[in-house]
Design a protein around this motif. Structure first.
Motif, short mmCIF file in Angstrom:
data_model
loop_
_atom_site.label_atom_id
_atom_site.label_comp_id
_atom_site.label_asym_id
_atom_site.label_seq_id
_atom_site.Cartn_x
_atom_site.Cartn_y
_atom_site.Cartn_z
N PRO A 15 -38.02 9.15 -16.70
CA PRO A 15 -37.44 8.08 -17.52
C PRO A 15 -36.98 6.88 -16.69
CG PRO A 15 -36.59 10.21 -18.20
CD PRO A 15 -37.38 10.45 -16.94
N LEU A 16 -36.44 7.15 -15.50
CA LEU A 16 -35.91 6.05 -14.68
C LEU A 16 -37.04 5.13 -14.21
CD1 LEU A 16 -33.43 8.09 -12.41
CD2 LEU A 16 -33.21 7.42 -14.82
N LEU A 17 -38.10 5.75 -13.68
CA LEU A 17 -39.20 4.94 -13.15
C LEU A 17 -40.00 4.30 -14.29
CD1 LEU A 17 -40.39 7.08 -10.11
CD2 LEU A 17 -38.73 5.21 -10.18
N ALA A 18 -40.08 4.98 -15.42
CA ALA A 18 -40.79 4.38 -16.56
C ALA A 18 -40.03 3.14 -17.06
CB ALA A 18 -40.94 5.39 -17.69
N LEU A 19 -38.70 3.21 -17.08
CA LEU A 19 -37.92 2.04 -17.53
C LEU A 19 -37.96 0.93 -16.48
CD1 LEU A 19 -34.87 3.85 -19.15
CD2 LEU A 19 -36.62 2.52 -20.34
N ALA A 20 -37.87 1.31 -15.21
CA ALA A 20 -37.92 0.29 -14.14
C ALA A 20 -39.31 -0.34 -14.07
CB ALA A 20 -37.53 0.91 -12.80
N GLY A 21 -40.32 0.45 -14.47
CA GLY A 21 -41.70 -0.07 -14.49
C GLY A 21 -42.31 -0.21 -13.11
N VAL A 22 -41.75 0.44 -12.12
CA VAL A 22 -42.28 0.39 -10.75
C VAL A 22 -42.26 1.80 -10.15
CG1 VAL A 22 -41.58 -2.00 -10.28
CG2 VAL A 22 -39.99 -0.13 -9.81
N GLU A 23 -42.84 1.89 -8.94
CA GLU A 23 -42.90 3.20 -8.28
C GLU A 23 -41.70 3.44 -7.38
OE1 GLU A 23 -46.29 3.03 -5.82
OE2 GLU A 23 -47.56 3.78 -7.41
N ALA A 24 -41.45 4.72 -7.11
CA ALA A 24 -40.47 5.07 -6.08
C ALA A 24 -41.14 4.87 -4.72
CB ALA A 24 -40.03 6.51 -6.24
N GLU A 25 -40.36 4.33 -3.77
CA GLU A 25 -40.93 4.03 -2.45
C GLU A 25 -40.44 5.00 -1.38
OE1 GLU A 25 -41.70 -0.09 -0.18
OE2 GLU A 25 -39.61 0.29 -0.71
N SER A 26 -39.14 5.32 -1.42
CA SER A 26 -38.59 6.28 -0.45
C SER A 26 -37.40 6.97 -1.07
CB SER A 26 -38.19 5.56 0.84
OG SER A 26 -37.04 4.78 0.62
N VAL A 27 -36.99 8.06 -0.40
CA VAL A 27 -35.90 8.85 -0.97
C VAL A 27 -35.01 9.43 0.12
CG1 VAL A 27 -37.42 10.90 -1.15
CG2 VAL A 27 -35.37 10.80 -2.54
N VAL A 28 -33.72 9.49 -0.21
CA VAL A 28 -32.74 10.19 0.63
C VAL A 28 -32.08 11.21 -0.28
CG1 VAL A 28 -30.54 9.96 1.82
CG2 VAL A 28 -32.30 8.21 2.12
N CYS A 29 -32.04 12.46 0.16
CA CYS A 29 -31.50 13.50 -0.73
C CYS A 29 -30.61 14.46 0.05
CB CYS A 29 -32.66 14.27 -1.38
SG CYS A 29 -32.16 15.58 -2.52
N PHE A 30 -29.54 14.90 -0.58
CA PHE A 30 -28.68 15.93 0.01
C PHE A 30 -28.70 17.18 -0.85
CE2 PHE A 30 -27.11 12.17 2.08
CZ PHE A 30 -26.89 12.62 3.38
N GLY A 31 -28.70 18.32 -0.17
CA GLY A 31 -28.54 19.58 -0.86
C GLY A 31 -27.06 19.91 -0.88
N SER A 32 -26.58 20.51 -1.98
CA SER A 32 -25.16 20.82 -2.08
C SER A 32 -24.98 22.25 -2.58
CB SER A 32 -24.52 19.84 -3.05
OG SER A 32 -23.15 20.11 -3.19
N GLY A 33 -24.04 22.96 -1.99
CA GLY A 33 -23.76 24.33 -2.41
C GLY A 33 -24.90 25.27 -2.02
N THR A 34 -24.71 26.53 -2.35
CA THR A 34 -25.73 27.53 -2.01
C THR A 34 -25.97 28.45 -3.19
OG1 THR A 34 -23.99 28.91 -1.07
CG2 THR A 34 -25.27 27.59 0.49
N ILE A 35 -27.18 28.96 -3.29
CA ILE A 35 -27.49 29.94 -4.33
C ILE A 35 -27.55 31.32 -3.70
CG2 ILE A 35 -28.68 28.32 -5.84
CD1 ILE A 35 -31.35 29.37 -4.78
N ARG A 36 -27.56 32.36 -4.53
CA ARG A 36 -27.54 33.72 -3.99
C ARG A 36 -28.76 33.94 -3.09
NH1 ARG A 36 -27.77 36.38 -9.87
NH2 ARG A 36 -26.72 34.43 -10.30
N GLU A 37 -28.54 34.79 -2.08
CA GLU A 37 -29.53 34.93 -1.01
C GLU A 37 -30.89 35.40 -1.51
OE1 GLU A 37 -29.02 37.02 3.16
OE2 GLU A 37 -27.46 35.59 2.63
N GLU A 38 -30.89 36.35 -2.46
CA GLU A 38 -32.20 36.88 -2.89
C GLU A 38 -33.06 35.82 -3.58
OE1 GLU A 38 -29.34 38.16 -4.32
OE2 GLU A 38 -29.71 38.75 -6.39
N TYR A 39 -32.41 34.78 -4.14
CA TYR A 39 -33.18 33.66 -4.69
C TYR A 39 -33.59 32.71 -3.56
CZ TYR A 39 -31.44 34.68 -9.48
OH TYR A 39 -31.13 35.25 -10.69
N ALA A 40 -32.60 32.40 -2.70
CA ALA A 40 -32.81 31.37 -1.67
C ALA A 40 -33.99 31.69 -0.77
CB ALA A 40 -31.54 31.21 -0.83
N GLU A 41 -34.17 33.00 -0.46
CA GLU A 41 -35.21 33.34 0.52
C GLU A 41 -36.64 33.24 -0.08
OE1 GLU A 41 -34.61 38.22 0.09
OE2 GLU A 41 -33.63 37.09 1.70
N ARG A 42 -36.74 33.20 -1.39
CA ARG A 42 -38.09 33.22 -1.99
C ARG A 42 -38.88 31.95 -1.72
NH1 ARG A 42 -38.15 35.51 -7.81
NH2 ARG A 42 -40.28 35.82 -7.18
#
Ligand SMILES: NC(=O)c1ccc[n+]([C@@H]2O[C@H](COP(=O)([O-])OP(=O)(O)OC[C@H]3O[C@@H](n4cnc5c(N)ncnc54)[C@H](O)[C@@H]3O)[C@@H](O)[C@H]2O)c1
Length: 371
Positions: A181-208
């Motif tokens: 929705p964001l890019l469709a409304l802006a009408g342009v492409e994404a060029e680059s990204v910066v992302c942070f991961g936050s928190g942790t999920i249970r180990e049996e999921y994380a390792e998959r």
């Protein structure tokens, strides 16, 4: 090609929702259905009266008279099946996400360019009532100039019962509902990204999938555009009622889809004015045969019961998606979510996850062929 586009649907979980829509669309027919388990294949075939049924995807590819294939199989199969479909000369629709690697997104955009067929990523989030409402405000000038966009998709899939491939899936590998929705409304492409991961999920999921984060939150920069967009995704071990929403801040008006079940979105205007708004339905944009499918729940007064219309759902988006795919084929034009665009929306999430794994490093999103 006849005036009725012959479409096959492969994958009949969520995919079954589209069978009645192709059947009812005045310019399409559901020519065949395909899925691996014969029992469900026959159940869906009998329910909707579809005669041609197969359990092998290859059998669809070999049907010369078939015009188009709509892929609704598990995520890991989307890229290979869409590629095979385009290479077999079929118009191709695919549910989200387009793929899970940058290489596959680029390969699909190139395959679509070479094949000269219609490709459409069936992104429900850009055909919801709320999206169509905001797009209408933007196009009419009521919103003014966009200053900022924010999207989120929060779901807690920690509960049992989902197909096994979901558990531990990197949230940003399924980010198109928040990004689209964001890019469709802006009408342009994404060029680059910066992302942070936050928190942790249970180990049996994380390792998959080697993906430890509970929440991934990203900032996208856009090509040749002064806007930044914020995207937040969570999938496991984080409590929030299901949310698939976007906010848009403009120079004249702003729209916030705070999204609590049953609450209307908020429209801001003037300096301090705010009101909850009733978002209209957009069935009027559709052929009358499929217009009723924008409404999911129909209340039956006699039996005091709400029944659900199969084929409706996701904010009324399914018939709009069906109509756009069929119309693009009939009018020999790219679809609204063509392969280059789908690649950019999908890669924005894939690159966001890569950035999060690298501790927030800025990642450039490659330009897709045909963009
Ligand atoms: N809002 C949305 O856009 C939205 C909503 C729900 C699901 N989805 C997408 O739809 C896809 C399917 O979701 P689902 O919940 O139905 O998943 P699912 O795993 O329950 O069902 C997938 C279907 O594909 C069939 N299938 C699997 N491999 C196949 C093969 N090789 N050949 C033929 N058929 C095969 C299965 O038999 C099953 O019918 C997922 O990729 C999901 O991301 C999108």
């Amino acid at each position: 090609m006849s005036e009725k586009v012959k479409v096959a649907v492969v994958g009949l979980g969520f995919g079954a929702e589209f069978v009645p829509l192709y059947q009812k669309h005045p310019n399409a027919e559901c020519y065949a259905i395909c899925q691996r388990s014969e029992e469900n294949l026959n159940r869906v075939g009998d329910q909707f009266g579809v005669e041609r049924r197969c359990t092998r995807f290859e059998d669809l590819l070999a049907m010369d008279e078939l015009d188009a294939i709509h892929v609704v199989t598990p995520i890991a199969d989307h890229a290979a099946m869409s590629l095979a479909s385009l290479e077999a000369g079929k118009h191709t629709a695919c549910t989200v996400p387009m793929a899970t690697t940058v290489a596959d997104c680029l390969a699909l955009a190139e395959a679509r360019r070479k094949a000269g067929k219609v490709y459409m990523m069936m992104e429900t989030a850009v055909y919801t009532r709320e999206f169509l409402f905001v797009k209408e405000m933007l196009d009419s000038g009521r919103l003014g100039r966009i200053q900022f966009l924010r999207g989120s998709h929060q779901q807690n899939m920690s509960l049992p019962g989902w197909p096994a491939y979901w558990y531990g899936f990197p949230p940003m590998h399924y980010a198109t509902h928040a990004v689209g929705p964001l890019l469709a409304l802006a009408g342009v492409e994404a060029e680059s990204v910066v992302c942070f991961g936050s928190g942790t999920i249970r180990e049996e999921y994380a390792e998959r999938y080697g993906s430890p984060f509970a929440v991934e939150t990203a900032l996208l920069s856009l090509r040749d555009c002064p806007l930044a967009c914020e995207v937040t995704r969570s999938l496991f071990d984080t409590i929030r009622q299901y949310r698939e929403s976007f906010d848009v801040y403009g120079t004249e008006m702003s729209f916030e889809w705070e999204q609590l079940a049953g609450e209307k979105p908020v429209l801001y205007s003037g300096f301090e004015d705010a009101e909850r708004v009733e978002v209209p339905d957009y069935g009027r944009l559709l052929p009358e045969e499929i217009a009723p499918y924008t409404i999911r729940g129909v209340y039956d007064e006699e039996h005091e019961h709400t029944y659900f219309v199969q084929g409706a759902g996701h904010g009324g988006s399914h018939p709009h998606l069906t109509h756009e795919f069929v119309s693009a084929i009939l009018n020999d034009r790219p679809s609204a979510v063509d392969a280059a665009r789908a690649a950019n929306w999908t890669m924005a999430g894939i690159c966001a996850h890569e950035s999060a794994v690298a501790g927030g490093k800025r990642v450039e999103i490659p330009a897709a062929p045909g963009a």
